[in-house]
Design an enzyme around this catalytic site. Structure first.
Site, PDB file in Angstrom:
ATOM      1  N   CYS A 185       0.842  -1.197   0.000  1.00 45.23           N
ATOM      2  CA  CYS A 185       0.000   0.000   0.000  1.00 45.23           C
ATOM      3  C   CYS A 185       0.876   1.245   0.000  1.00 45.23           C
ATOM      4  CB  CYS A 185      -0.917  -0.015   1.222  1.00 45.23           C
ATOM      5  SG  CYS A 185      -2.140   1.319   1.254  1.00 45.23           S
ATOM      6  N   CYS A 186       1.936   1.247   0.826  1.00 44.75           N
ATOM      7  CA  CYS A 186       2.867   2.379   0.866  1.00 44.75           C
ATOM      8  C   CYS A 186       3.550   2.574  -0.489  1.00 44.75           C
ATOM      9  CB  CYS A 186       3.926   2.161   1.948  1.00 44.75           C
ATOM     10  SG  CYS A 186       3.327   2.310   3.645  1.00 44.75           S
TER      11      CYS A 186
ATOM     12  N   CYS B 295      -0.929   8.326   7.088  1.00 47.89           N
ATOM     13  CA  CYS B 295      -2.276   8.108   6.572  1.00 47.89           C
ATOM     14  C   CYS B 295      -3.233   7.819   7.721  1.00 47.89           C
ATOM     15  CB  CYS B 295      -2.264   6.939   5.586  1.00 47.89           C
ATOM     16  SG  CYS B 295      -1.361   7.269   4.061  1.00 47.89           S
TER      17      CYS B 295
ATOM     18  N   CYS C 210      -3.480   4.418   9.440  1.00 49.48           N
ATOM     19  CA  CYS C 210      -2.215   3.941  10.021  1.00 49.48           C
ATOM     20  C   CYS C 210      -1.685   4.843  11.120  1.00 49.48           C
ATOM     21  CB  CYS C 210      -1.172   3.799   8.921  1.00 49.48           C
ATOM     22  SG  CYS C 210      -1.656   2.649   7.613  1.00 49.48           S
TER      23      CYS C 210
ATOM     24  N   CYS D 141       8.015   3.138   5.977  1.00 50.49           N
ATOM     25  CA  CYS D 141       7.215   2.900   4.772  1.00 50.49           C
ATOM     26  C   CYS D 141       8.102   2.637   3.563  1.00 50.49           C
ATOM     27  CB  CYS D 141       6.300   4.086   4.497  1.00 50.49           C
ATOM     28  SG  CYS D 141       7.198   5.616   4.169  1.00 50.49           S
TER      29      CYS D 141
END
Length: 264
Positions: free
Chosen positions: A133-134, A215, A218, A243
């Protein structure tokens, strides 16, 4: 752990009231940061950018760049999953300092495909998926921010985590790009004393016990006794809490990393 939000008076305390303290050597550290920024601008004229996470440290750097008219571009990543309070800083920067903020967003189709395949909450399922996702939301857009640039500036500090405790102020990444970290030896008190002294705009979430903000899915508030970045990816092992933006085999440039460069 004690939840900070339930402490007496906690709801009324701002981050400035909680953290801002003038400590010995503060003026020296401010001057050193200014000199690092000037050095970055001189050595990489027209090809250097501040990667502004919109956190407290990067707002300090933005203020220093604007206040001292240092020709360094300001860029930020809008991952598509940021808090509204974080995004609100972009127009504040432009209005306050008259600086254009370059905003880099993930490729829409890449996000759609990732979510379709792994779901909205993929980051909680495994470290691999969280880093995936990162990659989509942060690393790919960062690559576009740095494209054609020979240097970048960050607000990283030694205090932030064990992974950053020996980070130099100036390093060269494997691809040859220079990385400047002007605030490496600043304390959290330094950051907030500067913000208070110069009325620097900052993320309202810092007033809600979020010292490190990423985010929305997170990031959470921290509790008494927790480390600075405990609210980031709190379900993961401490060693995994990066990340990928600041994990590299870069090597330091200067022999004495904590010393400021000579005055211009």
């Amino acid at each position: 752990m004690t939840d900070l939000s339930v402490l007496p008076g906690a709801a009324r305390a701002s981050a400035i009231e909680l953290y801002a303290r003038k400590t010995t050597g503060h003026e020296f550290r401010v001057e050193a940061a200014i000199q690092w920024l000037k050095r970055a601008a001189e050595q990489h004229a027209g090809h250097v950018v501040l990667a502004n996470s919109l956190g407290a440290e990067d707002m300090v750097l933005t203020d220093l760049i604007a206040r001292h008219q240092i020709p360094i571009a300001i860029g930020t990543l809008d991952t598509g999953a940021l808090h509204a309070e974080t995004l609100a800083l972009i127009p504040k920067i432009e209005q306050r300092y008259g600086l254009k903020v370059e905003v880099y967003r993930p490729r829409e189709e890449a996000v759609v495909q990732f979510v379709r395949k792994n779901g909205e909450k993929a980051m909680y399922q495994s470290l691999e998926l969280r880093k995936g996702c990162c990659q989509v939301r942060k690393l790919e857009p960062l690559g576009r921010m740095l494209e054609g640039r020979s240097a970048w500036v960050t607000g990283l500090r030694h205090e932030q985590s064990k992974n950053r405790s020996d980070m130099p102020a100036h390093e060269i990444e494997p691809n040859g790009r220079a990385k400047f970290n002007p605030l490496v030896d600043w304390t959290w008190a330094d950051v907030w004393h500067y913000i208070a002294s110069h009325d620097v705009p900052y993320n309202d979430l810092h007033d809600q016990f979020m010292p490190s903000i990423g985010c929305a899915p997170c990031t959470r508030a921290i509790a008494v006794g927790e480390e600075f970045r405990a609210g980031r990816w709190w379900w993961e092992d401490e060693k995994a809490k990066e990340c990928g933006l600041h994990v590299s085999t870069a090597h330091p440039v200067d022999a004495a990393q904590k010393e400021a460069p000579a005055h211009a």
